[in-house]
Design a protein around this motif. Structure first.
Motif, short mmCIF file in Angstrom:
data_model
loop_
_atom_site.label_atom_id
_atom_site.label_comp_id
_atom_site.label_asym_id
_atom_site.label_seq_id
_atom_site.Cartn_x
_atom_site.Cartn_y
_atom_site.Cartn_z
N THR A 213 -1.99 -0.88 -1.53
CA THR A 213 -1.40 -2.11 -0.99
C THR A 213 -0.10 -2.51 -1.66
O THR A 213 0.51 -3.51 -1.25
CB THR A 213 -2.41 -3.27 -1.15
N ASP A 214 0.33 -1.76 -2.67
CA ASP A 214 1.56 -2.11 -3.39
C ASP A 214 2.78 -1.93 -2.48
O ASP A 214 3.07 -0.83 -2.02
CB ASP A 214 1.69 -1.24 -4.63
N ARG A 215 3.48 -3.02 -2.25
CA ARG A 215 4.65 -2.97 -1.35
C ARG A 215 5.86 -2.35 -2.04
O ARG A 215 6.84 -2.01 -1.39
CB ARG A 215 4.97 -4.39 -0.86
N THR B 80 3.93 -5.23 -6.57
CA THR B 80 3.83 -6.36 -5.64
C THR B 80 2.65 -6.11 -4.70
O THR B 80 2.68 -5.22 -3.85
CB THR B 80 5.11 -6.51 -4.82
N THR B 81 1.60 -6.90 -4.87
CA THR B 81 0.41 -6.74 -4.04
C THR B 81 0.09 -8.06 -3.33
O THR B 81 0.47 -9.14 -3.81
CB THR B 81 -0.81 -6.34 -4.90
#
Length: 566
Positions: A154-156, A186-187
């Motif tokens: 999910t890390d953008r 960033t999650t």
């Protein structure tokens, strides 16, 4: 209020405030700000759902007087109090009135622990520290890897970090008290929440492993079984469930004189006895007291399933409350008859099965050859509904055991001589029988069980039997009184609910099936120490009876309960 009770209520109050802080955002922010600035909150008051779960768990274990919980709280609370006392030496800390309140509450809590140390006597399993360490290390490794995979998925800004950094991020979020974040990762917020839930689950697993009650108990020895059989020979006619005390996974506590005993099994931290104590009623208190003392020493919850009114009265003198479970159907052979209008339906069903060519053979187990008994056991196992053998309080669970030669077997064969159903009864004193096992071929004629029971009652003189205990009907009085004219709305509602659940658990059908023999109804009781323990006792009973096949996971409830188990 004793010192131990004060400590428990302190933890309950703190747990409540922590839970409240999780949903009342402004309160949670105030508590966290107090902990981050020059202000101190009382011991364990940190705000949030996870701290609330942790504190509630400690409150539960402290209420059960667990010594390990006392040691943990004394260690943590003492260290916090020492740090607090050191901080109070600084004027900028002392000038806040809130700190004095927090200091006073923390001091009172630690003082209660010290003064009430003898009230925390419950022993845990000796393997608990090692198990807790294994759970902590293994659980942290597994949950940190799961957290790292979740962050990776999910890390953008995945390109800005390595897997090792994401693993570190997940691990720190698992173990960090503060709201840890990383500028390179960033999650979504739900990922952080999921990792926090994992952290809470890990903490609870470690605490459970550290504080669990002793599980293993000494099963019946050969000497115990022989002594119990001697008590049954002298006093076995008092309780139709007495013979079931010989289940070999049970343990036994004896009175000092050896004239009475309580048989029990520990399931899920509940010391579960069944039926009445064995032996001389005058010696019952001498067996009940050490059973209760052993339960309290290990932090077990004492409970009794299926006690008679006489035994319930004796248990009540030792601090146990009573809840009526239902009624046992007892048929006096001399009073049973198929004559009369009231027995017309039963008589017709009996005659229909007999005309179909079915016959019943009645024998003591000791009169059945070993190879023939083995065939019957295989048939019974094949007809069993599910892989789990049901029963604890009203089932022996070992059909064909050589030690149970006085049990009675009924075999029902069709016109071709093939066995289609079995009934097995255990001795109830010298002249009684108590139903143990009911099995039949699902493709056989309906009504075989009723046919076999009636045959037993008509031919009871052949084996010297004068009374027979049949199925246990839960909440029998509710169905009977709820159907009467003038029954109140609460009773009618209770009856309607039980009828609804009978679609799966056959509560009402068992009552109807027993009532057709026009038995004497003997009430049976559940005995317990505290009402708050009833849910846990219910779960332990379901596990002991085989309705929950794994701890915490509901197994498939047996259908056809009437035809497979007492």
């Amino acid at each position: 209020m004793g010192y131990a009770r004060f400590a428990v209520w302190y933890l309950r109050l703190v747990a409540f405030v922590n839970f409240l802080s999780a949903v009342w955002m402004s309160l949670g922010q105030d508590v966290r700000r107090h902990n981050q600035e020059d202000l101190f909150t009382p011991y364990l008051l940190t705000a949030g759902f996870a701290p609330g779960v942790f504190t509630a768990f400690l409150a539960i274990t402290m209420r059960r007087r667990k010594r390990a919980a006392w040691i943990l709280n004394l260690g943590l609370g003492g260290a916090f109090l020492a740090l607090f006392a050191f901080a109070m030496a600084f004027p900028e800390i002392r000038r806040h009135p809130q700190n004095w309140v927090s200091f006073g509450l923390t001091t009172a809590f630690v003082g209660a622990l010290v003064l009430g140390r003898r009230e925390f006597y419950a022993k845990g399993d000796r393997a608990n520290p090692k198990l807790a360490a294994v759970v902590a290390v293994g659980g942290l490794l597994a949950s940190s890897l799961l957290a790292a995979l979740l962050v990776t998925a999910t890390d953008r800004a995945r390109a800005a970090s390595t897997f090792a950094e994401r693993w570190r991020y997940g691990t720190l979020r698992l173990v960090s008290i503060s709201d840890f974040r990383s500028p390179a990762i960033t999650t979504p917020n739900w990922v952080d929440v999921a990792i926090n839930v994992l952290s809470t689950a890990l903490v609870l697993a470690v605490l459970y492993a550290a504080f669990r009650s002793r599980r293993a108990v000494d099963p019946l020895t050969r000497d115990d079984e022989e002594r119990l059989r001697e008590l049954l020979e002298r006093h076995g006619e008092r309780d139709s469930l007495g013979y079931f005390a010989l289940r070999r996974e049970k343990s036994v506590v004896w009175s000092p004189t050896g004239k009475a005993a309580v048989a029990y099994r520990v399931v899920g931290g509940v010391s579960l006895a069944s039926g009445d104590p064995l032996g001389d009623p005058e010696a019952w208190p001498g067996a009940i007291e050490p059973w209760l003392a052993e339960a309290r020493a290990h932090g077990w919850i004492p409970a009794v399933m299926g006690a008679s009114e006489e035994a319930g009265t004796v248990y009540a003198r030792h601090g146990l409350g009573a809840l009526e479970l239902g009624d046992e159907a007892v048929v006096e052979v001399a009073d049973f008859t198929l004559d009369g209008r009231a027995m017309r339906t039963v008589r017709q069903a009996y005659n229909r099965v007999r005309r179909a060519g079915y016959t019943v053979r009645v024998r003591r187990h000791e009169n059945i050859r070993a190879d023939e008994m083995a065939r019957l056991v295989r048939r019974a196992d094949g007809w069993r509904d599910g892989a789990t053998e049901r029963g604890f309080s009203m089932a022996l669970g070992r059909l064909g055991d050589p030690g149970d030669g006085r049990c009675v077997m009924l075999e029902c064969a069709d016109a071709q001589g093939e066995v289609k159903a079995l009934l097995s009864f255990v001795p109830w004193g010298p002249k009684g029988l108590s139903l143990d096992l009911m099995r039949r071929d699902r493709d056989s004629e309906n009504g075989l069980m009723e046919f076999m029971v009636i045959e037993l009652l008509r031919r009871a003189g052949e084996i010297g039997v004068t009374q027979v205990s049949l199925n246990f009907a839960m909440f029998r009085s509710v169905f009977e009184r709820g159907a009467r004219l003038g029954a109140g709305p609460v009773l009618r509602l209770w009856r309607s609910l039980l009828s609804f659940f009978s679609r799966w658990w056959q509560i009402e059908s068992l009552y109807r099936a027993n009532a057709k023999y026009r038995p004497i109804w003997e009430p049976r009781f559940l005995l317990f120490e505290k009402s708050a323990d009833l849910p846990r006792i219910g779960l332990a009973s379901a596990r002991a009876e085989g309705f929950l096949e794994a701890p915490g996971l509901p197994g498939r409830l047996r259908r056809g309960h009437l035809e497979t188990h007492r």
